[in-house]
Design an enzyme around this catalytic site. Structure first.
Site, PDB file in Angstrom:
ATOM      1  N   ASP A   1      14.415 -20.229 -26.037  1.00 54.13           N
ATOM      2  CA  ASP A   1      14.300 -19.029 -25.207  1.00 54.13           C
ATOM      3  C   ASP A   1      12.856 -18.902 -24.740  1.00 54.13           C
ATOM      4  O   ASP A   1      11.954 -19.513 -25.315  1.00 54.13           O
ATOM      5  CB  ASP A   1      14.725 -17.788 -25.996  1.00 54.13           C
ATOM      6  CG  ASP A   1      15.247 -16.668 -25.103  1.00 54.13           C
ATOM      7  OD1 ASP A   1      15.164 -16.790 -23.859  1.00 54.13           O
ATOM      8  OD2 ASP A   1      15.745 -15.664 -25.645  1.00 54.13           O
ATOM      9  N   ASP A   2      12.663 -18.108 -23.701  1.00 54.90           N
ATOM     10  CA  ASP A   2      11.304 -17.897 -23.212  1.00 54.90           C
ATOM     11  C   ASP A   2      10.535 -16.968 -24.132  1.00 54.90           C
ATOM     12  O   ASP A   2       9.350 -17.153 -24.373  1.00 54.90           O
ATOM     13  CB  ASP A   2      11.303 -17.363 -21.775  1.00 54.90           C
ATOM     14  CG  ASP A   2      12.066 -16.058 -21.594  1.00 54.90           C
ATOM     15  OD1 ASP A   2      12.807 -15.624 -22.510  1.00 54.90           O
ATOM     16  OD2 ASP A   2      11.955 -15.463 -20.503  1.00 54.90           O
TER      17      ASP A   2
ATOM     18  N   ASP B   1      11.653 -10.997 -28.470  1.00 60.98           N
ATOM     19  CA  ASP B   1      11.019  -9.684 -28.324  1.00 60.98           C
ATOM     20  C   ASP B   1      11.361  -8.809 -29.528  1.00 60.98           C
ATOM     21  O   ASP B   1      10.708  -8.885 -30.556  1.00 60.98           O
ATOM     22  CB  ASP B   1      11.486  -9.068 -27.006  1.00 60.98           C
ATOM     23  CG  ASP B   1      10.687  -7.850 -26.593  1.00 60.98           C
ATOM     24  OD1 ASP B   1      10.288  -7.061 -27.465  1.00 60.98           O
ATOM     25  OD2 ASP B   1      10.469  -7.667 -25.385  1.00 60.98           O
TER      26      ASP B   1
END
Length: 175
Positions: free
Chosen positions: A109-110, A113
């Site tokens: 994933d980028d 969070d």
């Protein structure tokens, strides 16, 4: 205000800005790949859409992997935030490669969070190796490998979200 991060509870755009250029993102993805090369080999990559698509393509190229799958998760429709929904899970063929638990599979994933999406994908593939380019403190414990940690109130401006100023997706009325 609409939250354009992939996870519920991510900060609004008013947080500390962290602009990332295409060049920087590519360098960070290659740095991630250097770390992953020490951990592999991997049978396949699973990109968490949509943010994980670009880093997964770069990592796949650098590691010489041709088998790429996606996990598609949605947390809101337009401006209504709700529960996480799996729109597409890991394909049966890919799950078999990982023995049903994800062993030998790489999730990319980028950004991790708040960790809500990461937890959901971890439940699907508990033995997979989870990598993200960027990590925030709440989600960091979920990833095995990452490159840069930013504060929880940081708003990352990814290169696909920006031009000279923020550009909403065409579907949302951008011209």
């Amino acid at each position: 205000m609409v939250n354009n991060h992939s996870e519920p509870g991510a900060p609004e755009r008013g947080g500390k800005p962290f602009p990332v250029s295409w060049d920087q993102f590519h360098r960070d993805c290659r740095a991630l790949t250097w770390r992953l090369n020490e951990v592999g080999p991997f049978h396949a990559i699973i990109a968490i859409t949509r943010g994980g698509l670009v880093p997964a393509a770069i990592v796949a190229r650098e590691l010489g992997l041709r088998v790429i799958d996606t996990v598609c998760v949605a947390s809101y429709d337009h401006d209504q935030q709700g529960e996480l929904r799996v729109l597409k899970g890991v394909s049966a063929d890919i799950a078999k490669l990982g023995g049903g638990t994800g062993k030998g599979l790489l999730i990319v994933d980028d950004l991790v969070d708040t960790g809500k999406t990461g937890r959901l994908v971890r439940e699907m593939l508990p033995d997979a190796h989870f990598a993200a380019v960027y990590a925030k403190p709440q989600g960091r414990p979920l990833v095995d490998t990452f490159i840069t940690e930013v504060s929880q109130d940081t708003w990352i401006h990814f290169p696909w979200d920006t031009a000279l100023s923020f550009q909403p997706p065409i579907r949302d009325g951008a011209g």
